[in-house]
Scaffold this motif. Structure first.
Motif, PDB file in Angstrom:
ATOM      1  N   VAL A 190       0.750  -1.129   0.026  1.00  0.00           N
ATOM      2  CA  VAL A 190       0.026   0.280  -0.275  1.00  0.00           C
ATOM      3  C   VAL A 190       1.205   1.014  -0.225  1.00  0.00           C
ATOM      4  N   PRO A 191       2.000   1.516   0.756  1.00  0.00           N
ATOM      5  CA  PRO A 191       2.740   1.885   0.965  1.00  0.00           C
ATOM      6  C   PRO A 191       3.498   2.657  -0.436  1.00  0.00           C
ATOM      7  N   GLY A 192       3.932   1.810  -1.408  1.00  0.00           N
ATOM      8  CA  GLY A 192       4.024   1.478  -2.750  1.00  0.00           C
ATOM      9  C   GLY A 192       3.281   2.326  -3.982  1.00  0.00           C
ATOM     10  N   LEU A 193       2.141   1.725  -3.404  1.00  0.00           N
ATOM     11  CA  LEU A 193       0.131   2.878  -4.515  1.00  0.00           C
ATOM     12  C   LEU A 193       0.482   3.954  -4.267  1.00  0.00           C
ATOM     13  N   VAL A 194       0.855   4.340  -2.525  1.00  0.00           N
ATOM     14  CA  VAL A 194       0.779   5.602  -2.615  1.00  0.00           C
ATOM     15  C   VAL A 194       1.751   5.999  -2.939  1.00  0.00           C
ATOM     16  N   ALA A 195       3.309   5.950  -2.930  1.00  0.00           N
ATOM     17  CA  ALA A 195       3.993   6.300  -4.248  1.00  0.00           C
ATOM     18  C   ALA A 195       3.693   6.239  -5.414  1.00  0.00           C
ATOM     19  N   ALA A 196       3.566   5.491  -5.985  1.00  0.00           N
ATOM     20  CA  ALA A 196       2.800   5.519  -7.108  1.00  0.00           C
ATOM     21  C   ALA A 196       2.183   6.276  -7.555  1.00  0.00           C
ATOM     22  N   ALA A 197       0.813   6.816  -6.778  1.00  0.00           N
ATOM     23  CA  ALA A 197       0.157   7.861  -7.360  1.00  0.00           C
ATOM     24  C   ALA A 197       0.718   8.821  -6.902  1.00  0.00           C
ATOM     25  N   GLY A 198       1.536   9.278  -5.980  1.00  0.00           N
ATOM     26  CA  GLY A 198       1.657  10.776  -6.055  1.00  0.00           C
ATOM     27  C   GLY A 198       2.804  10.927  -7.435  1.00  0.00           C
ATOM     28  N   LEU A 199       3.679   9.904  -8.005  1.00  0.00           N
ATOM     29  CA  LEU A 199       4.765   9.645  -9.092  1.00  0.00           C
ATOM     30  C   LEU A 199       3.658  10.452 -10.683  1.00  0.00           C
ATOM     31  N   MET A 200       2.419   9.360 -10.282  1.00  0.00           N
ATOM     32  CA  MET A 200       1.377   9.599 -12.020  1.00  0.00           C
ATOM     33  C   MET A 200       0.883  11.061 -11.871  1.00  0.00           C
ATOM     34  N   THR A 201       0.114  11.542 -10.440  1.00  0.00           N
ATOM     35  CA  THR A 201       0.130  13.118 -10.209  1.00  0.00           C
ATOM     36  C   THR A 201       0.575  13.926 -10.418  1.00  0.00           C
ATOM     37  N   ASP A 202       2.207  13.640 -10.303  1.00  0.00           N
ATOM     38  CA  ASP A 202       3.572  14.513 -10.554  1.00  0.00           C
ATOM     39  C   ASP A 202       3.701  14.552 -12.157  1.00  0.00           C
ATOM     40  N   TYR A 203       3.123  13.702 -12.819  1.00  0.00           N
ATOM     41  CA  TYR A 203       4.140  13.114 -14.404  1.00  0.00           C
ATOM     42  C   TYR A 203       3.073  14.313 -14.768  1.00  0.00           C
ATOM     43  N   ILE A 204       0.962  13.848 -14.607  1.00  0.00           N
ATOM     44  CA  ILE A 204       0.483  14.398 -15.407  1.00  0.00           C
ATOM     45  C   ILE A 204       0.766  16.143 -15.359  1.00  0.00           C
ATOM     46  N   LEU A 205       0.758  16.574 -14.343  1.00  0.00           N
ATOM     47  CA  LEU A 205       0.599  17.983 -13.831  1.00  0.00           C
ATOM     48  C   LEU A 205       2.200  18.540 -13.880  1.00  0.00           C
ATOM     49  N   THR A 206       3.739  17.622 -14.575  1.00  0.00           N
ATOM     50  CA  THR A 206       4.610  18.244 -14.783  1.00  0.00           C
ATOM     51  C   THR A 206       4.253  18.534 -16.024  1.00  0.00           C
ATOM     52  N   VAL A 207       3.552  17.908 -17.198  1.00  0.00           N
ATOM     53  CA  VAL A 207       3.103  17.769 -19.065  1.00  0.00           C
ATOM     54  C   VAL A 207       2.536  19.315 -18.081  1.00  0.00           C
ATOM     55  N   ALA A 208       0.782  18.762 -17.551  1.00  0.00           N
ATOM     56  CA  ALA A 208       0.295  20.395 -17.756  1.00  0.00           C
ATOM     57  C   ALA A 208       1.034  21.583 -16.759  1.00  0.00           C
ATOM     58  N   VAL A 209       1.662  21.557 -16.295  1.00  0.00           N
ATOM     59  CA  VAL A 209       2.490  22.973 -15.779  1.00  0.00           C
ATOM     60  C   VAL A 209       3.515  23.196 -16.260  1.00  0.00           C
ATOM     61  N   SER A 210       4.286  22.569 -17.060  1.00  0.00           N
ATOM     62  CA  SER A 210       5.356  22.702 -17.576  1.00  0.00           C
ATOM     63  C   SER A 210       4.457  23.582 -19.954  1.00  0.00           C
ATOM     64  N   THR A 453      -0.782  28.728 -15.157  1.00  0.00           N
ATOM     65  CA  THR A 453      -0.360  28.046 -14.023  1.00  0.00           C
ATOM     66  C   THR A 453      -0.265  28.249 -12.408  1.00  0.00           C
ATOM     67  N   GLU A 454      -0.531  29.795 -12.096  1.00  0.00           N
ATOM     68  CA  GLU A 454      -1.432  29.691 -10.687  1.00  0.00           C
ATOM     69  C   GLU A 454      -2.677  28.364 -10.606  1.00  0.00           C
ATOM     70  N   PRO A 455      -3.352  28.282 -10.734  1.00  0.00           N
ATOM     71  CA  PRO A 455      -4.213  27.125  -9.766  1.00  0.00           C
ATOM     72  C   PRO A 455      -3.542  25.716  -9.935  1.00  0.00           C
ATOM     73  N   LEU A 456      -2.622  25.051 -10.971  1.00  0.00           N
ATOM     74  CA  LEU A 456      -2.578  24.055 -10.910  1.00  0.00           C
ATOM     75  C   LEU A 456      -1.236  23.449  -9.841  1.00  0.00           C
ATOM     76  N   ILE A 457      -0.871  25.214  -9.296  1.00  0.00           N
ATOM     77  CA  ILE A 457       0.289  24.500  -8.495  1.00  0.00           C
ATOM     78  C   ILE A 457      -0.068  24.014  -6.773  1.00  0.00           C
ATOM     79  N   PRO A 458      -1.502  24.133  -6.653  1.00  0.00           N
ATOM     80  CA  PRO A 458      -1.104  23.023  -5.207  1.00  0.00           C
ATOM     81  C   PRO A 458      -2.019  21.842  -5.912  1.00  0.00           C
ATOM     82  N   LEU A 459      -2.400  21.460  -6.498  1.00  0.00           N
ATOM     83  CA  LEU A 459      -2.948  20.260  -6.918  1.00  0.00           C
ATOM     84  C   LEU A 459      -0.800  19.306  -6.847  1.00  0.00           C
ATOM     85  N   PHE A 460      -0.440  20.252  -7.518  1.00  0.00           N
ATOM     86  CA  PHE A 460       1.284  19.385  -7.906  1.00  0.00           C
ATOM     87  C   PHE A 460       2.604  19.223  -6.756  1.00  0.00           C
TER      88      PHE A 460
END
Length: 720
Positions: A190-210, A453-460
Motif C-alpha cells: 500500500v505505501p508503494g501504491l501511495v508513492a506511485a499515486a504521487g508519481l502519477m499525479t506528478d507526471y500528469i501535472l508536470t506536462v500540464a504545468v510545464s 499555471t497558478e491554479p495548478l500549483i496546489p495540485l502539483f
C-alpha cells in the motif's frame, strides 16, 4: 514474468506428468515427427546493439536468419470500410510504419549529456517555482513580500536536504530506485501504491504545468497570443503525443541544448542584474504600491512555502535512471545529482535575489522571469533568447514525463496493479497505452484550468512531496534493516529529507485544500482503490488457473504411435509434393501445431492437451526476456516430463507478439507446404469490464499473420 510454482503446484505438475506418460508414449517420437527444425538460432545479445546518432531503433536479425527489415503492415491489416481506411492511413502518416525485427537501443550517457537530459524537469521549475511563491506572498502586500528571502532560504535548505538524501538512494539502489520501487520494497504494497499515486499525479501535472509555463513565456514575449493559450497548449500536447507514439528518442546532444541554453540565459540575467545593482550600491528598487488582500499570517507563509517548493519537482529523475549512465554508473549518477542540485539552488536563489533587487512582483500579463529579462536585457536579442530557452526547457520537461509515466505504469502492471496492456510495446516500440493515458489526463487538466499555471500549483505540490515522503521513508527503513557501513549517517540524511518532505506535503494538503489540493488527494485515494481492485481480480484469476489435482485435462488415448504412422506415410508420399494451398483431400494436408505457452498453469495445460489430442506434430513455444527465466521454464517442463518438443525464444528487446510472429514466419518459410495451426490458451472473464485487464494476443496474432498462407490461429478458452 513467469509465475513461480510453489511446492503443492510442483507436486501436481509431477503427477500430471505421470498421467501424460500413460498416453503420450516416447517423447523422442514426437520430436522426430516435427516436419521442421525448431532451432532457428537466437536474437543478438543486448551488448551487440549500437544506436545511431539520433536513432532509437536498430534493425536486428530475428531467429531464422531473415535479413533485418522495417516493414509496413500487410494489406490484410488495412480495414475494409472507408472510415477505417482513412483512420489507418492517418495513423501511418503521423506515426510511421510498424517496426518489425527491430530492437530498442539503450544509450549510455556521459555526465555532461545526462545532466541536461535528466535535469530538465528540475531546472525548468525555476521558471514557475519562485513565481508561485511570490504569487502567494503578494496577497499580503508589500509586508508579505518581505518574507520572500526567509521562505526562499528554507526552500533552498529543503533542496539541499532532499538532494543529499537522494544521493543515499542512488547508493542503495544502483540499478534505479524510483519512489514506487523504494517504498514497495521497504514499506509494503500500500505505501508503494501511495508513492506511485504521487508519481502519477506528478507526471500528469508536470506536462500540464510545464506547457502552461512554456506558453506563458511565449505570450509574455508576444502578448497577442494570450487569447489562444488553451488551443496552443492543446496543440503542443498533441505534438508530444504523436512524437512519443512515433518513438522519438531523447538524443543526448539534441535534448541537451535547451537545458544548457536556459542555464546560460538565467546566469546571464542574474549577472547583468547584479552588475546593474552594484552601480546603485545594491539598493533594492521600490516595488509598486500593493494593496494587501490578506493579513500576514503563519498560514499565508506556509502556503507560499508549499507553492515555492514545487521548484523541486523532477529532483528524483537521476535516481530513476542510474543504469543509463556510463560506468561506474552509481558514482556518475551521484556526481550528476550533485551538479543538478547545485545548479538548481544557484538558479533559484539567483532568481529570488533579482526579484528583491529589481522590485518585481507577479502580474497576470507577464511572468516574473520575463520581467527580470526585460530589466536586464531590454527587448533585444538576449531577451528573445531567454524567453525561447525558457519555453524550450519547459517543453522538454513535459516530454520527460512521457518517458517516466509509462515506466511507472509498466511497473504497476508487472506487479498486477494495472492492466496488462501497459506491459506491451506498440508497433512503434513505445509504451503506447501509457503515453495515450498521460496525454489524455494532461489535456483534461490543462483545459480544465484554462492553461494557467497558478491554479495548478496546489495540485502539483501534493503529488511531488507525497512521492518524496514515501521514498525517503522507505530509505529510512532500508538503512535500519541493512545497518552496513555509515548506515547511521545515511539514515539521518534520508530521515531529514523525509521529514521535510512530509511537512511540505501536509502543509500543501491543509493550506491549499480548498484551492484544489483536494482534487489531488481524492485522485490518490481513487488510484489506490482501483489498483487494489485490479490486483484482487488478477489474484482471483491466478488462483483459478493455478495447478490443482482435480482440474487437469490429459489426452484420453495413446497418441505417439499414430504420429509415427502419419510420418511414415508422409515420407512415402514425398514425390509429387503439392504446392502451397493446393491440397484437395484431407490426406494431402500436412500439419504442425504450434502452442505458445506462457506458464504451466491450467490454461496452458488445457491448450497442450487439446493440441496433442489432434494427433498431429506439436511444438510448444515459450518467449522469455532473459536466459534465467527461460531456464526456469525448461526446469518446470522437464519436471512435467518433457513429453512434447519445446523451443524457448529469448527476446530481450520486445514484447511477446513480434518474436512469435518472427518465429512462425520462419517456420513457414522453412516448410511452405505445411499448414501451421497456432493454438493459444485464452482467459475468458465473466464481466465485460474485466476484458481490458487481459491481453488479446490471439487477435493481434491473427492480424499479423493474416498475410501468410496456410497459418491458422485458434484459441482454447478457459473461463474464470
Amino acid at each position: 514474468m513467469l509465475p513461480t510454482l510453489d511446492e503443492e503446484q510442483l507436486r501436481v505438475l509431477r503427477r500430471v506428468g505421470r498421467e501424460w506418460d500413460r498416453v503420450s508414449g516416447d517423447p523422442g517420437l514426437w520430436r522426430r515427427a516435427l516436419p521442421v527444425d525448431p532451432d532457428l538460432g537466437s536474437y543478438p545479445a543486448p551488448g551487440e546493439i549500437r544506436p545511431a546518432r539520433f536513432g532509437r531503433f536498430v534493425p536486428i536479425t530475428p531467429p531464422g536468419g531473415r535479413p533485418p527489415a522495417v516493414e509496413a503492415a500487410g494489406e490484410a491489416e488495412i480495414p475494409a470500410s472507408l472510415p477505417g481506411r482513412v483512420g489507418y492511413n492517418v495513423r501511418r502518416v503521423v506515426l510511421g510504419a510498424p517496426l518489425k525485427s527491430t530492437a530498442i537501443a539503450h544509450e549510455r550517457m556521459r555526465k555532461l549529456v545526462a545532466l541536461p537530459v535528466l535535469s530538465a524537469d528540475a531546472l525548468s521549475s525555476v521558471a514557475y517555482g519562485p513565481e508561485a511563491m511570490l504569487a502567494i506572498l503578494v496577497l499580503g502586500g508589500t509586508a508579505g513580500l518581505r518574507y520572500s528571502p526567509p521562505v526562499a532560504a528554507t526552500i533552498v535548505f529543503l533542496m539541499l536536504a532532499v538532494g543529499v538524501s537522494y544521493r543515499q538512494t542512488i547508493r542503495a539502489y544502483p540499478h534505479g530506485g524510483g519512489s514506487y520501487i523504494v517504498a514497495s520494497d521497504n514499506l509494503g504494497r500500500v505505501p508503494g501504491l501511495v508513492a506511485a499515486a504521487g508519481l502519477m499525479t506528478d507526471y500528469i501535472l508536470t506536462v500540464a504545468v510545464s506547457i502552461a509555463s512554456g506558453i506563458a513565456a511565449i505570450t509574455s514575449a508576444v502578448p497577442s497570443l494570450v487569447p489562444d493559450t488553451v488551443p496552443i497548449g492543446g496543440a503542443v500536447i498533441a505534438v508530444l503525443l504523436a512524437g512519443n507514439l512515433r518513438g522519438v528518442r531523447q538524443a543526448g546532444a539534441l535534448f541537451a541544448a535547451p537545458t544548457y541554453a536556459f542555464i546560460i540565459a538565467v546566469f546571464a540575467l542574474v549577472a547583468v542584474g547584479l552588475y546593474d545593482a552594484a552601480g546603485r550600491g545594491f539598493h533594492p528598487t521600490p516595488t509598486p504600491h500593493l494593496t494587501a488582500t490578506e493579513g500576514i499570517s503563519v498560514l499565508l507563509v506556509l502556503r507560499a512555502f508549499a507553492s515555492g517548493s514545487t521548484a523541486m519537482t523532477g529532483i528524483e529523475a537521476i535516481s530513476n535512471a542510474v543504469p543509463a549512465f556510463t560506468p561506474v554508473e552509481w558514482r556518475n549518477a551521484r556526481t550528476t545529482l550533485t551538479w543538478m542540485v547545485g545548479l538548481l539552488i544557484a538558479l533559484f536563489a539567483g532568481t529570488i535575489a533579482m526579484v528583491q533587487l529589481d522590485g518585481v512582483v507577479p502580474n497576470t500579463t507577464e511572468t516574473v522571469l520575463s520581467q527580470l529579462a526585460h530589466r536586464s536585457f531590454g527587448t533585444g536579442l538576449m531577451y528573445v533568447f531567454t524567453q525561447a530557452a525558457t519555453a524550450a526547457i519547459l517543453l522538454l520537461a513535459a516530454n520527460t514525463a512521457y518517458n517516466d509515466f509509462p515506466r511507472v505504469l509498466f511497473l504497476l502492471a508487472r506487479d498486477h496493479h494495472a492492466p496488462r496492456i501497459f506491459l506491451r510495446l506498440g508497433d512503434r516500440l513505445a509504451f503506447s497505452n501509457g503515453i495515450i493515458v498521460l496525454s489524455a489526463a494532461a489535456a483534461v487538466v490543462y483545459v480544465a484550468f484554462g492553461g494557467k499555471t497558478e491554479p495548478l500549483i496546489p495540485l502539483f505540490a501534493v503529488g511531488v512531496f507525497l512521492a518524496f515522503t514515501m521514498s525517503q521513508a522507505g530509505m529510512v527503513v532500508h538503512w535500519w534493516r541493512l545497518r552496513d557501513r555509515h548506515w547511521r549517517k545515511s539514515l539521518f540524511f534520508n530521515a531529514t529529507g523525509g521529514l521535510l518532505s512530509a511537512i511540505v506535503f501536509i502543509t500543501a494538503g491543509i493550506t491549499k485544500f480548498t484551492a484544489g489540493a483536494w482534487v489531488a488527494i481524492l485522485a490518490v485515494a481513487l488510484f489506490i482503490l482501483v489498483t487494489m481492485r485490479i490486483r484482487h481480480h488478477y489474484a482471483r484469476v491466478a488462483k483459478a488457473v493455478a495447478l490443482h489435482p482435480h482440474a487437469i485435462e490429459v489426452p484420453q488415448q495413446t497418441l505417439a504411435l499414430r504420429i509415427g504412422e502419419q510420418q511414415a506415410a508422409r515420407a512415402a508420399s514425398q514425390a509429387g509434393e503439392s504446392e502451397a494451398e493446393a491440397e484437395e483431400t484431407p490426406e494431402e494436408v500436412q500439419h504442425l501445431v504450434v502452442v505458445p505457452v506462457a506458464a504451466l498453469d491450467l490454461a496452458g495445460m488445457r491448450a497442450l492437451a487439446y493440441a496433442a489430442s489432434l494427433q498431429q506434430p506439436v511444438l510448444a513455444l515459450h518467449v522469455s526476456p532473459d536466459e534465467d527465466e527461460a531456464e526456469r521454464f525448461r526446469a518446470y517442463w522437464r519436471l512435467w516430463g518433457d513429453h512434447l518438443p519445446l523451443e524457448a525464444i529469448l527476446s530481450p528487446y520486445r514484447a511477446i507478439v513480434v518474436p512469435l510472429v518472427n518465429y512462425i514466419e520462419s517456420l513457414h518459410r522453412q516448410r511452405p507446404d505445411v499448414t501451421l495451426t497456432v493454438i493459444l490458451p485464452e482467459i475468458v472473464v465473466r464481466h465485460w469490464w474485466h476484458r481490458v485487464l487481459h491481453n488479446h494476443i490471439a487477435a493481434r496474432l491473427r492480424r499479423a499473420l493474416r498475410p501468410l498462407p496456410k497459418i491458422v490461429v485458434t484459441t482454447v478458452p478457459f473461463h474464470v
